[in-house]
Design a protein around this motif. Structure first.
Motif, short mmCIF file in Angstrom:
data_model
loop_
_atom_site.label_atom_id
_atom_site.label_comp_id
_atom_site.label_asym_id
_atom_site.label_seq_id
_atom_site.Cartn_x
_atom_site.Cartn_y
_atom_site.Cartn_z
N ARG A 213 0.94 -0.99 0.11
CA ARG A 213 0.07 0.30 0.21
C ARG A 213 0.86 1.35 0.24
N LEU B 198 -11.28 -7.92 -2.85
CA LEU B 198 -12.30 -6.74 -3.29
C LEU B 198 -13.15 -7.16 -4.41
N GLN C 158 -10.96 0.89 -7.31
CA GLN C 158 -10.96 0.77 -6.16
C GLN C 158 -9.23 0.76 -5.38
N LEU C 159 -8.53 -0.04 -6.12
CA LEU C 159 -7.19 -0.01 -5.49
C LEU C 159 -6.92 1.17 -6.08
N GLU D 224 -4.36 -8.76 -2.24
CA GLU D 224 -5.60 -7.72 -1.73
C GLU D 224 -7.25 -7.73 -3.24
N THR E 227 -11.14 5.19 2.09
CA THR E 227 -11.23 3.79 3.32
C THR E 227 -11.57 3.70 2.06
N LYS E 228 -11.67 1.88 2.11
CA LYS E 228 -12.39 0.93 1.44
C LYS E 228 -13.95 0.99 1.60
N SER E 229 -14.14 1.36 2.46
CA SER E 229 -15.62 1.81 1.86
C SER E 229 -16.34 3.18 1.31
N LEU F 60 -7.76 3.42 -2.68
CA LEU F 60 -6.87 3.88 -1.81
C LEU F 60 -5.44 3.83 -1.41
N TYR G 148 -15.17 1.98 -2.54
CA TYR G 148 -16.16 0.74 -3.59
C TYR G 148 -16.71 2.82 -3.89
#
Length: 263
Positions: free
Chosen positions: A57, A102, A152-153, A98, A163-165, A156, A168
């Protein structure tokens, strides 16, 4: 040695003995190689090492001068080890990324995306080099669930505090907008074609409704026949129905009206 079969370990020794007794003219090509690199003599198989899940990351860190900078970091995720079955004890460790999680979340929410045809062929093997996931739609690539995962990745890794949500939701919103644009373009193209004289057959929805109606009519005929069979079975088991307002005459007794008529 009981249940252990060591024939494969002694194949070179057997080849040398055959050469000594002149059963073979010359040694096989692999004889010297096995002599230099002998097979393993360990009969105990060790269990595969369970690696920790490591996530790559890009993180934003605050420098000493107060500015924010992006740094490459590795995050080790805690993994709860579960006891494996005996049949799966010596299997190699699964390789996980990861993106796998997802993809699982996206296709769980959008199962019909799996029904769309996909092209998995790569021309050079490095097609990902030409993709810039700062935007969802890429030239030369069809819009699909993989686009949402990569978008999405990218969010991030490149957006501070993402955040992940939240990533998304952003990728999903862009995906819905592009899907809606594709539907509008397809509908406009069909209307323009019909205006110039094109004739299209029934749509998939109309074909599906027709098949459903045919199956429903067939089911009604079958249900009517089954209901008649059940009614006949119940009537046979219940016997004849005697009216309640008439007096029943027991077997062996004569009706008084019949006696008077005979007299």
């Amino acid at each position: 040695m009981g249940k252990y079969n060591l024939t494969a370990l002694r194949v070179r020794e057997k080849a040398l003995l055959q050469k000594e007794v002149n059963q073979i003219v010359k040694l096989p090509i692999w004889a010297d190689v096995i002599g230099d690199i002998p097979p393993a003599q360990v009969l105990v198989r060790n269990q595969a090492h369970q690696h920790q899940l490591i996530r790559q990351r890009h993180k934003w860190v605050r420098l000493s001068d107060g500015n924010m900078a992006k740094r490459y970091a590795l995050e080790v995720q805690e993994k709860k080890t579960k006891p494996k079955k005996a049949s799966r004890m010596f299997l190699p460790t699964e390789i996980k990324y990861e993106e796998d999680q997802l993809r699982k979340e996206f296709f769980k929410d959008h199962p019909w995306e799996l029904a769309r045809p996909r092209v998995v062929l790569e021309t050079t093997g490095k097609d990902w080099v030409n993709h810039d996931w700062s935007r969802l739609q890429q030239p030369g690539k069809r819009l699909d669930g993989e686009s949402v995962v990569q978008r999405q990745l990218w969010l991030l890794n490149n957006v501070f505090g993402m955040t992940k949500s939240a990533a998304y939701d952003i990728a999903r919103r862009e995906f819905y907008q592009l899907r809606l644009r594709e539907d509008i373009e397809r509908r406009v193209a069909a209307e323009e074609a019909e205006a110039t004289g094109a004739v299209f057959g029934p749509t998939q929805l109309e074909v599906g409704m027709k098949l459903e109606n045919q199956e429903f009519e067939r089911w009604k005929v079958w249900a009517r026949d089954e209901a008649q069979i059940l009614d006949a079975k119940h009537a046979a088991m219940a016997g004849p129905v005697v009216p309640e307002n008439e007096d029943s005459v027991s077997v062996g007794e004569e009706d008084p009206a019949d006696e008077s008529a005979l007299e």
